[in-house]
Design a protein around this motif. Structure first.
Motif, mmCIF file in Angstrom:
data_model
loop_
_atom_site.group_PDB
_atom_site.id
_atom_site.type_symbol
_atom_site.label_atom_id
_atom_site.label_comp_id
_atom_site.label_asym_id
_atom_site.label_seq_id
_atom_site.Cartn_x
_atom_site.Cartn_y
_atom_site.Cartn_z
ATOM 1 N N ARG A 221 -12.958 -7.652 8.634
ATOM 2 C CA ARG A 221 -13.985 -7.997 7.662
ATOM 3 C C ARG A 221 -13.686 -9.347 7.046
ATOM 4 N NH1 ARG A 221 -10.479 -4.364 3.452
ATOM 5 N NH2 ARG A 221 -12.336 -3.216 2.866
ATOM 6 N N GLY A 222 -14.580 -9.834 6.202
ATOM 7 C CA GLY A 222 -14.424 -11.153 5.605
ATOM 8 C C GLY A 222 -13.303 -11.217 4.589
ATOM 9 N N GLU A 223 -12.831 -12.424 4.385
ATOM 10 C CA GLU A 223 -11.728 -12.664 3.473
ATOM 11 C C GLU A 223 -12.058 -12.274 2.037
ATOM 12 O OE1 GLU A 223 -10.543 -16.754 3.585
ATOM 13 O OE2 GLU A 223 -9.073 -16.486 1.983
ATOM 14 N N GLU A 224 -13.348 -12.216 1.720
ATOM 15 C CA GLU A 224 -13.701 -11.874 0.341
ATOM 16 C C GLU A 224 -13.226 -10.481 -0.055
ATOM 17 O OE1 GLU A 224 -15.881 -12.318 2.829
ATOM 18 O OE2 GLU A 224 -17.736 -11.162 2.555
ATOM 19 N N TRP A 225 -12.815 -9.692 0.950
ATOM 20 C CA TRP A 225 -12.339 -8.339 0.652
ATOM 21 C C TRP A 225 -10.842 -8.269 0.469
ATOM 22 C CZ3 TRP A 225 -15.923 -5.491 -1.015
ATOM 23 C CH2 TRP A 225 -17.223 -5.625 -0.528
ATOM 24 N N LEU A 226 -10.189 -9.374 0.714
ATOM 25 C CA LEU A 226 -8.726 -9.370 0.669
ATOM 26 C C LEU A 226 -8.199 -8.906 -0.687
ATOM 27 C CD1 LEU A 226 -6.428 -9.935 2.545
ATOM 28 C CD2 LEU A 226 -6.488 -12.336 1.867
ATOM 29 N N SER A 227 -8.851 -9.388 -1.738
ATOM 30 C CA SER A 227 -8.309 -9.069 -3.060
ATOM 31 C C SER A 227 -8.585 -7.633 -3.487
ATOM 32 C CB SER A 227 -8.823 -10.054 -4.106
ATOM 33 O OG SER A 227 -10.202 -10.210 -3.978
ATOM 34 N N SER A 228 -9.419 -6.913 -2.740
ATOM 35 C CA SER A 228 -9.552 -5.500 -3.120
ATOM 36 C C SER A 228 -8.684 -4.587 -2.262
ATOM 37 C CB SER A 228 -11.020 -5.051 -3.113
ATOM 38 O OG SER A 228 -11.792 -5.776 -2.227
ATOM 39 N N MET A 229 -7.855 -5.199 -1.437
ATOM 40 C CA MET A 229 -6.949 -4.402 -0.615
ATOM 41 C C MET A 229 -6.085 -3.421 -1.402
ATOM 42 S SD MET A 229 -7.162 -4.295 2.545
ATOM 43 C CE MET A 229 -5.581 -3.680 3.136
ATOM 44 N N PRO A 230 -5.476 -3.835 -2.535
ATOM 45 C CA PRO A 230 -4.625 -2.874 -3.241
ATOM 46 C C PRO A 230 -5.374 -1.604 -3.647
ATOM 47 C CG PRO A 230 -4.902 -4.913 -4.507
ATOM 48 C CD PRO A 230 -5.403 -5.172 -3.124
ATOM 49 N N LYS A 231 -6.597 -1.748 -4.112
ATOM 50 C CA LYS A 231 -7.386 -0.565 -4.480
ATOM 51 C C LYS A 231 -7.545 0.355 -3.283
ATOM 52 C CE LYS A 231 -10.231 -3.331 -7.587
ATOM 53 N NZ LYS A 231 -11.515 -4.030 -7.689
ATOM 54 N N HIS A 232 -7.884 -0.247 -2.164
ATOM 55 C CA HIS A 232 -8.132 0.545 -0.966
ATOM 56 C C HIS A 232 -6.858 1.227 -0.478
ATOM 57 C CE1 HIS A 232 -11.766 -2.314 -0.108
ATOM 58 N NE2 HIS A 232 -11.881 -1.652 -1.237
ATOM 59 N N LEU A 233 -5.785 0.449 -0.474
ATOM 60 C CA LEU A 233 -4.505 0.989 -0.008
ATOM 61 C C LEU A 233 -4.043 2.147 -0.893
ATOM 62 C CD1 LEU A 233 -3.762 -0.382 2.500
ATOM 63 C CD2 LEU A 233 -3.000 -2.312 1.107
ATOM 64 N N LEU A 234 -4.250 1.993 -2.194
ATOM 65 C CA LEU A 234 -3.878 3.045 -3.133
ATOM 66 C C LEU A 234 -4.665 4.321 -2.836
ATOM 67 C CD1 LEU A 234 -1.640 2.150 -4.851
ATOM 68 C CD2 LEU A 234 -3.298 1.024 -6.354
ATOM 69 N N LEU A 235 -5.916 4.144 -2.503
ATOM 70 C CA LEU A 235 -6.734 5.320 -2.174
ATOM 71 C C LEU A 235 -6.198 6.032 -0.928
ATOM 72 C CD1 LEU A 235 -10.352 4.019 -2.943
ATOM 73 C CD2 LEU A 235 -9.121 5.860 -4.137
ATOM 74 N N TYR A 236 -5.845 5.257 0.065
ATOM 75 C CA TYR A 236 -5.265 5.875 1.265
ATOM 76 C C TYR A 236 -4.017 6.670 0.877
ATOM 77 C CZ TYR A 236 -8.277 3.446 4.591
ATOM 78 O OH TYR A 236 -9.354 3.011 5.308
ATOM 79 N N GLU A 237 -3.259 6.083 -0.035
ATOM 80 C CA GLU A 237 -2.026 6.728 -0.460
ATOM 81 C C GLU A 237 -2.328 8.028 -1.205
ATOM 82 O OE1 GLU A 237 0.777 3.702 -1.769
ATOM 83 O OE2 GLU A 237 1.635 5.237 -3.087
ATOM 84 N N PHE A 238 -3.304 7.987 -2.094
ATOM 85 C CA PHE A 238 -3.683 9.182 -2.854
ATOM 86 C C PHE A 238 -4.032 10.329 -1.923
ATOM 87 C CE2 PHE A 238 -5.411 6.540 -6.677
ATOM 88 C CZ PHE A 238 -4.104 6.301 -7.077
ATOM 89 N N PHE A 239 -4.738 9.986 -0.858
ATOM 90 C CA PHE A 239 -5.190 11.029 0.062
ATOM 91 C C PHE A 239 -4.139 11.373 1.124
ATOM 92 C CE2 PHE A 239 -9.476 9.483 -1.296
ATOM 93 C CZ PHE A 239 -9.915 10.681 -1.856
ATOM 94 N N GLY A 240 -3.099 10.574 1.162
ATOM 95 C CA GLY A 240 -2.081 10.820 2.165
ATOM 96 C C GLY A 240 -2.547 10.461 3.569
ATOM 97 N N TRP A 241 -3.450 9.478 3.644
ATOM 98 C CA TRP A 241 -3.968 9.058 4.946
ATOM 99 C C TRP A 241 -3.242 7.810 5.438
ATOM 100 C CZ3 TRP A 241 -9.686 9.095 2.891
ATOM 101 C CH2 TRP A 241 -10.114 10.429 2.779
ATOM 102 N N GLU A 242 -3.113 7.713 6.733
ATOM 103 C CA GLU A 242 -2.553 6.492 7.286
ATOM 104 C C GLU A 242 -3.655 5.443 7.338
ATOM 105 O OE1 GLU A 242 -0.552 4.694 11.354
ATOM 106 O OE2 GLU A 242 -1.126 6.803 11.274
ATOM 107 N N PRO A 243 -3.433 4.302 6.679
ATOM 108 C CA PRO A 243 -4.493 3.283 6.708
ATOM 109 C C PRO A 243 -4.640 2.674 8.096
ATOM 110 C CG PRO A 243 -2.658 2.610 5.286
ATOM 111 C CD PRO A 243 -2.263 3.898 5.925
ATOM 112 N N PRO A 244 -5.850 2.202 8.403
ATOM 113 C CA PRO A 244 -6.044 1.484 9.673
ATOM 114 C C PRO A 244 -5.374 0.115 9.598
ATOM 115 C CG PRO A 244 -8.049 1.430 8.368
ATOM 116 C CD PRO A 244 -7.075 2.290 7.613
#
Length: 502
Positions: A221-244
């Motif tokens: 995806r576009g670079e404009e999403w780079l700065s929301s990576m921590p939010k997304h990664l945290l969500l993966y962690e909350f759910f115990g999912w392996e991120p893509p």
RNA sequence: GGCCCCAUCGACUAGCGGUUAGGUCACCACCCUUUCAAGGUGGCGGCACGGGUUCGAAUCCCGUUGGGGUCACCA
């Protein structure tokens, strides 16, 4: 994850037309998936009802398919991971949200937008970074809000959002395929809203859930999403999912190096389609904006299949690229030069017919609309046009009588004798049994030689009268294609019309 | 402003410690040529800056500068 079939996605929101930046993102997703023998999926992110535009979804998919980007799964093509429209997946998000609530990774927030804004202004005035003040973070989650208050608000039916609880001071790290390792500190990010008060999820929440459920292996995806990576990664962690795996593409830029936007030129793919660019050129061009095969390759013209064969995410650059139309124009010409005549003929027919309806012609209709005739025109003009529609508009004299004669040309090529010369030459042309370029050429040269004149003395006037222009394809070939009758008629008419410039 | 990303000709880029810094578009000149194109040949033009590391940096590290993105109940 190893050995898994590659799945990528393009997830536009149906708010308008397909942006060229979006086209490139979709293309890279598609190229990567196909290169890896995987699947490319389209998902529609319509979680903002207010911005939804009627017909946008259809339009997005149609435009992508025009470009040759055909999804394996989409709202229109179906698939095993549907529905592919987020507004049809609300119950799914609700379930996962409930889980977050129960695990104390999310909480209810009853702050009104006005309150939030007030708070923001206050922080700004104090020189602080604007951030949600965690007013509604419950006591049992380390906040100050008693659960009784939350219950009270709940009972009165007050509107609320659900926020994720971002842990304090943890470091969030991931490895971007294009950029390498990137690290964030959780203290710099806000307690992101997950569920809006209208019951719809936010992008951040819905996309993480769907990306997981739809089993995507790579998020490109576009670079404009780079700065929301921590939010997304945290969500993966909350759910115990392996991120893509993630790959953040550099942005497409305006000439002034800001993010490509309207008001500085065309940004909608449809704009370029309307101007006459082919999907071959657009796809080729956009693919090269940020990617190249390297290793000393000097190839510039790539078919979709060649792109698929050679594409790799590792060779995507990091820096933004300016969308420069000059190169696009050049590519378009390359394709017109290479394109089989039958294809060109087929594609100019519609333009020709609308022109014929508008103008009417003195030439025999059956002849000028025949494959044979159009093929000759195309072969004569393919190195001289910038767009397919110019076969008709730019070289209209193949179909219509010249309406005027280029003034510059007249000035340069006409003298007192020209009209008489042409009048004298006409019978020679008329006597030609076979009106072929060779015969015309010999005829013209034999006519001119005894007079001690140069061929140019008659070549240029002839071109002017038969086409109206001082430039164009090889004269002899052009005359052959136009045919004897048309040529004689136009010359006669021209001689009548043109008075010798003083 | 905080955080994050980025930095080779005007544009797109090759380059991954040793190159006369290469290619394409655009631009200019010449050749070809009835014109216009196409084509051919050549030219113009670049490693943002400062420190290191190294025998040697466009290339590695640090900093500066510059640009961009992002900081919403938009995506």
């Amino acid at each position: 994850m190893a050995g898994q079939r590659v799945r990528t996605r393009f997830a536009p929101s149906p708010t308008g037309y397909l942006h060229v930046g979006g086209l490139r993102t979709a293309l890279y997703n598609y190229l990567f998936a196909k290169k890896m023998n995987g699947d490319f999926i389209i998902r529609i992110e319509d979680t903002d009802q207010s911005r939804k535009v009627e017909g946008a979804q259809r339009n997005l998919i149609t435009t992508l398919e025009w470009a040759g980007i055909i999804p394996d799964e989409s709202p229109e093509h179906g698939g095993n991971c549907g529905p592919y429209v987020q507004s049809e997946r609300l119950h799914i998000y609700a379930g996962y949200c409930q889980q977050l609530l129960e695990d104390r990774n999310a909480y209810y927030c009853f702050s009104t937008p006005e309150e939030l804004e007030e708070n923001r202004q206050l922080q700004l005035k104090q020189g602080l970074q604007p951030k949600y003040n965690r007013k509604w973070l419950p006591e049992e989650m380390g906040g100050s809000m008693p659960s009784s208050e939350v219950r009270k608000k709940m009972e009165t039916g007050s509107p609320y959002v659900i926020r994720m609880k971002v842990p304090d001071y943890v470091s969030v790290w991931f490895e971007d395929i294009i950029r390498g390792p990137i690290e964030f500190d959780s203290s710099t990010i806000d307690d992101q809203v997950l569920m809006k008060s209208d019951g719809f999820p936010t992008y951040h929440f819905a996309s993480v859930i769907d990306d997981h459920l739809m089993e995507f292996t790579h998020i490109i995806r576009g670079e404009e999403w780079l700065s929301s990576m921590p939010k997304h990664l945290l969500l993966y962690e909350f759910f115990g999912w392996e991120p893509p795996k993630f790959a953040h593409l550099p942005l497409l830029l305006n000439p002034d190096r800001s993010k490509l936007s309207k008001r500085q030129g065309d940004v909608a793919v449809e704009d370029y389609i309307r101007k006459g660019y082919s999907s071959d050129a657009i796809v080729n061009f956009v693919a090269l904006l940020g990617w190249n095969e390297g290793e000393g390759s000097e190839k510039e013209v790539y078919s979709m299949q060649e792109l698929i064969d050679r594409f790799s995410l590792e060779r995507v650059g990091k820096a933004g690229a300016i969308f420069n139309v000059d190169k696009l124009n050049w590519l378009e010409k390359q394709y017109i030069k290479e394109r089989p005549a039958e294809k060109l003929v087929q594609s100019i027919r519609p333009t020709l017919h609308t022109e014929l309806e508008k103008r009417g012609t003195m030439m025999p209709l059956e002849r000028i609309t025949s494959d044979e005739y159009l093929t000759s025109v195309v072969e004569l003009m393919r190195e001289r046009v910038g767009f397919e529609h110019e076969f008709v508009t730019f070289s209209s004299y193949f179909f219509f009588e010249p309406e005027s004669y280029e003034e510059e040309g007249l000035k340069k090529r006409w003298n007192a004798d020209t009209n008489d010369l042409l009048r004298e030459f006409l019978p020679y042309l008329e006597s030609l049994e076979v009106f072929s370029s060779e015969n015309i050429e010999t005829c013209l040269k034999e006519f001119v030689a005894p007079k001690g004149l140069k061929a140019a003395a008659i070549i240029h006037p002839l071109r002017l009268l038969t086409s109206g222009f001082s430039f164009g394809p090889s004269l002899y070939h052009m005359l052959e294609v136009l045919g004897k009758e048309t040529v004689i008629r136009r010359v006669l008419h021209g001689i009548e019309k043109i008075t010798v410039p003083a």
